[in-house]
Design an enzyme around this catalytic site. Structure first.
Site, PDB file in Angstrom:
ATOM      1  N   ASP A   1      -6.631  56.252   9.303  1.00  0.00           N
ATOM      2  CA  ASP A   1      -6.779  57.693   9.126  1.00  0.00           C
ATOM      3  C   ASP A   1      -5.491  58.477   9.377  1.00  0.00           C
ATOM      4  O   ASP A   1      -5.113  59.326   8.568  1.00  0.00           O
ATOM      5  CB  ASP A   1      -7.916  58.223  10.020  1.00  0.00           C
ATOM      6  CG  ASP A   1      -8.027  57.438  11.316  1.00  0.00           C
ATOM      7  OD1 ASP A   1      -7.023  56.805  11.698  1.00  0.00           O
ATOM      8  OD2 ASP A   1      -9.088  57.465  11.962  1.00  0.00           O
TER       9      ASP A   1
ATOM     10  N   ASP B   1     -19.950  47.626   3.490  1.00  0.00           N
ATOM     11  CA  ASP B   1     -19.063  46.467   3.604  1.00  0.00           C
ATOM     12  C   ASP B   1     -19.790  45.262   4.189  1.00  0.00           C
ATOM     13  O   ASP B   1     -19.228  44.167   4.239  1.00  0.00           O
ATOM     14  CB  ASP B   1     -17.840  46.812   4.460  1.00  0.00           C
ATOM     15  CG  ASP B   1     -16.687  47.324   3.612  1.00  0.00           C
ATOM     16  OD1 ASP B   1     -16.820  47.278   2.371  1.00  0.00           O
ATOM     17  OD2 ASP B   1     -15.674  47.763   4.176  1.00  0.00           O
TER      18      ASP B   1
HETATM   19  O1  LIG Z   1     -14.192  46.872   7.181  1.00  0.00           O
HETATM   20  C1  LIG Z   1     -14.674  47.950   7.524  1.00  0.00           C
HETATM   21  C2  LIG Z   1     -14.610  48.433   8.851  1.00  0.00           C
HETATM   22  C3  LIG Z   1     -15.186  49.654   9.149  1.00  0.00           C
HETATM   23  N1  LIG Z   1     -15.826  50.377   8.197  1.00  0.00           N
HETATM   24  C4  LIG Z   1     -16.459  51.674   8.545  1.00  0.00           C
HETATM   25  O2  LIG Z   1     -15.514  52.519   9.135  1.00  0.00           O
HETATM   26  C5  LIG Z   1     -16.121  53.392  10.044  1.00  0.00           C
HETATM   27  C6  LIG Z   1     -15.376  53.396  11.360  1.00  0.00           C
HETATM   28  O3  LIG Z   1     -15.336  52.122  11.923  1.00  0.00           O
HETATM   29  P1  LIG Z   1     -15.787  51.794  13.421  1.00  0.00           P
HETATM   30  O4  LIG Z   1     -15.616  50.347  13.621  1.00  0.00           O
HETATM   31  O5  LIG Z   1     -17.092  52.406  13.704  1.00  0.00           O
HETATM   32  O6  LIG Z   1     -14.638  52.523  14.225  1.00  0.00           O
HETATM   33  P2  LIG Z   1     -14.695  53.736  15.255  1.00  0.00           P
HETATM   34  O7  LIG Z   1     -13.727  53.441  16.318  1.00  0.00           O
HETATM   35  O8  LIG Z   1     -16.067  54.103  15.650  1.00  0.00           O
HETATM   36  O9  LIG Z   1     -14.139  54.869  14.288  1.00  0.00           O
HETATM   37  C7  LIG Z   1     -13.089  55.737  14.538  1.00  0.00           C
HETATM   38  O10 LIG Z   1     -11.826  55.140  14.310  1.00  0.00           O
HETATM   39  C8  LIG Z   1     -11.569  54.716  12.964  1.00  0.00           C
HETATM   40  C9  LIG Z   1     -10.126  54.280  12.891  1.00  0.00           C
HETATM   41  O11 LIG Z   1      -9.889  53.183  13.677  1.00  0.00           O
HETATM   42  C10 LIG Z   1     -11.805  55.852  11.994  1.00  0.00           C
HETATM   43  O12 LIG Z   1     -11.643  55.394  10.691  1.00  0.00           O
HETATM   44  C11 LIG Z   1     -13.189  56.395  12.185  1.00  0.00           C
HETATM   45  O13 LIG Z   1     -13.477  57.415  11.277  1.00  0.00           O
HETATM   46  C12 LIG Z   1     -13.305  56.898  13.600  1.00  0.00           C
HETATM   47  O14 LIG Z   1     -14.580  57.462  13.823  1.00  0.00           O
HETATM   48  C13 LIG Z   1     -17.577  52.937  10.190  1.00  0.00           C
HETATM   49  O15 LIG Z   1     -18.400  53.797   9.428  1.00  0.00           O
HETATM   50  C14 LIG Z   1     -17.552  51.558   9.584  1.00  0.00           C
HETATM   51  O16 LIG Z   1     -18.774  51.253   8.985  1.00  0.00           O
HETATM   52  C15 LIG Z   1     -15.883  49.920   6.897  1.00  0.00           C
HETATM   53  O17 LIG Z   1     -16.472  50.564   6.031  1.00  0.00           O
HETATM   54  N2  LIG Z   1     -15.316  48.720   6.599  1.00  0.00           N
END
Ligand SMILES: O=c1ccn([C@@H]2O[C@H](COP(=O)(O)OP(=O)(O)O[C@H]3O[C@H](CO)[C@@H](O)[C@H](O)[C@H]3O)[C@@H](O)[C@H]2O)c(=O)[nH]1
Ligand SMILES: [Mn+2]
Length: 573
Positions: free
Chosen positions: A462, A139
């Site tokens: 999720d 993204d």
């Molecule tokens: O516009 C976006 C935003 C995020 N992501 C991906 O989504 C994942 C999770 O995003 P992140 O910002 O790292 O959130 P976290 O808080 O670390 O993630 C937790 O929380 C998310 C929900 O808020 C879940 O989707 C994730 O799987 C979970 O690990 C990462 O691989 C990002 O690269 C995208 O592909 N596009």
């Protein structure tokens, strides 16, 4: 002799926690007695002040939370899987295909080297390579992520055979080389190859570091030309096949495909949910595996046999048929000492996820999850068994899944369980179709993100996505193999933790009040009562803060005004 066919591929192990239950019940009793005291006091003294009202409301809330938490924790369960039985039952060439999804969004916060380590650990999984395809959604539309993946694919040609030859457990190179190797193999040959691999990996990481540091001098030529003049939020779809297993070799390398979906300022991109839906479509076109694994870019594989473990659950002919997804825990390798911010989620995994594991199954945690494609596509469990044929026309499918004829065909194949959509056509021949389904207008007027697949509307996509499947009667299961399936990095500082928790709690609150709220899903769907209550606990997580802060403020108020909201202890002499 025991008939192999009758042996279960997995078993559910119930955890006994008698002492824990007794303590929890005692606390509940104390909470009830506090509420009784309040009611009794108000009735007998006929006084009803604001602090008393506030105290009563907060305590009622705490009692409610305690009840739903108690319900969640009451009957925990984990699973035990038997991969050997799976392999005895199915010859290698009959194992199901699995599409692997990685999402990355920001080359600065999630440096390419992290993403490509995750990808390398996936490419090296102990599973026939011709049954796997790895799709990376970027993204950030970053040329450096793409460059990193191209370079990593060259390294993978050496890394994957090395891991398989020496049965290495940790197959993400940065993790592997940062550990002291206590390999059983002391041979000179191993040592030599180890050094060679280390050298190659160091080279790879330096190359990527150099390119990112001198970003202004990057030459946008050849493969990279499409990235010229692209902006993160304004660019066309880019789909590139980086690795292709042309001859379908089981000991080769899986397909590796890079996707950066189209983004335009006027179109909602729906964060990760939007990315997951594009991944689902592109993979549907190209490989159409019946199962999909999704990981965040910072979650590396720690147990190379994890697919076999998950397949034990999903392929079990007795208990696995109604399992929509298999959730592996999130565990972290970079925790800070004593975990002051609770980033390791130790208690949540121990009590909440295992607890939900004993009900209708754990919630979908966004990463480390194996999905059944048909469940993601919105089918009900009994439709898989008895088929959906006849009930649905092509026109209806186009309305739901969008206008790509090829993609709709792949959906029909998935529903019929007949696997690969366009047989014999390799991914690189489908690039224009893949680009079409990655465009931002594709979902317009369809059911994507509304009724099926990854749901839009909450930044914690999720939980509602999982709920939406369980609402149809699906279950889910935890998968807890030894060693741990995946390891990731957790936020380090207070600020990042707070940002993450604010995002989760606001996202979950939105879910509680939305169409897909656990209350609605229990009343009008097939969420079981106790499972519904456990989802209430989860989605009320953010609301709790209101009562907790009020209660804390109330105590401060009492001290300042020299009043009391608690029973006074009287000593008689
Ligand atoms: O516009 C976006 C935003 C995020 N992501 C991906 O989504 C994942 C999770 O995003 P992140 O910002 O790292 O959130 P976290 O808080 O670390 O993630 C937790 O929380 C998310 C929900 O808020 C879940 O989707 C994730 O799987 C979970 O690990 C990462 O691989 C990002 O690269 C995208 O592909 N596009
Ligand atoms: Mn993350």
């Amino acid at each position: 002799m025991v008939n192999q066919e009758n042996l279960l591929l997995y078993e559910k192990i119930w955890i006994k926690r008698t002492l824990q239950r007794a303590i929890d019940l005692l606390i509940l009793l104390l909470l009830f007695s506090l509420l009784c005291y309040r009611i009794f006091f108000i009735i007998s003294n006929k006084t009803f002040t604001i602090p008393w009202f506030l105290a009563f409301s907060c305590e009622s809330w705490f009692t409610y939370t305690w009840i739903i938490l108690l319900n969640t924790k009451w009957s925990p369960a984990v699973t035990k899987t038997y991969p050997n039985r799976l392999l005895q039952r199915l010859p290698e060439n009959e194992l199901p295909c699995v599409d692997l999804f990685v999402t990355t969004a920001d080359p600065v916060l999630e440096p390419p080297i992290i993403t490509l380590n995750t990808v390398l650990s996936l490419l090296a999984l102990d599973y026939p390579a011709n049954k796997l395809a790895c799709y990376v959604s970027d993204d950030g539309c970053s040329v450096f992520t793409f460059y990193g993946l191209l370079e990593a694919s060259k390294f993978a040609k050496f890394w994957v055979p090395f891991c398989k030859k020496y049965n290495i457990q940790v197959r993400a190179p940065f993790r592997y080389f940062s550990q002291v190797t206590n390999s059983d193999d002391d041979s000179a040959e191993f040592k030599q190859e180890w050094l060679k691999m280390k050298d190659m990996y160091d080279n790879l990481s330096h190359k990527i570091e150099d390119v990112t540091r001198n970003s202004t001098s990057f030459q946008f030529e050849g493969e990279y030309a499409v990235f010229l003049n692209t902006e993160k939020r304004n660019h066309p779809s880019i789909v590139k096949v980086i690795l292709e297993n042309y001859d379908s070799l089981s000991d080769g390398l899986p397909h590796l495909i890079y996707i950066s979906r189209e983004k335009r300022p006027k179109y909602e991109h729906n964060y990760k949910a939007g990315a997951m839906n594009v991944l689902t479509r592109v993979s549907g076109l190209m490989t159409n595996a019946p199962f999909m694994l999704n990981v965040d870019c910072d979650m590396v594989v720690n147990n190379p046999k994890i697919i076999q473990h998950a397949m034990c659950i999903l392929m079990d002919s007795k208990n696995g048929k109604d399992v929509a997804f298999v959730q592996c825990f999130q565990q972290f390798y970079d925790g800070i000492k004593d975990d002051p911010f609770g980033n390791q989620w130790v208690a949540s995994f121990e009590y909440i996820i295992k607890g939900m594991g004993g009900l209708q199954g754990p919630f979908y945690g966004g990463t480390n999850t194996f999905h059944r494609r048909n469940a993601i596509y919105g089918l009900y469990p009994d439709e898989i068994q008895y088929g959906r044929k006849g009930k649905i026309t092509e026109k209806m499918l186009i309305q739901q899944f969008g206008s790509s004829k090829e993609f709709v065909k792949s959906v029909t194949h998935a529903f019929e369980g007949s696997g690969n959509s366009i047989d014999g056509i390799s991914p690189s021949n489908l690039l224009d179709k893949a680009i079409q389904v990655s465009d931002c207008g594709y979902e317009y007027g369809t059911s994507w993100g509304k009724q099926m697949c990854w749901l839009y509307g909450s930044i914690s996509e999720d939980v509602p996505t999982g709920l939406n499947m369980q609402r149809k009667g699906w279950r889910s299961e935890c998968c807890t193999p030894e060693p741990t399936a995946f390891m990731g990095c957790a936020p380090g500082g207070l600020l990042t933790t707070m940002i993450q928790q604010k995002r989760w709690s606001s996202g979950l609150t939105v879910v509680f009040f939305s169409k897909h709220s656990p209350v609605m899903c229990t009343l009008f769907g097939k969420i079981q009562f106790r499972a519904g209550l456990s989802y209430c606990w989860l989605t009320n997580w953010g609301l709790r803060s209101v009562f907790e802060v009020s209660y804390a403020a109330l105590v401060a108020y009492c001290i300042i005004t020299n009043t009391s909201i608690f029973p006074k202890v009287r000593f008689s002499h």
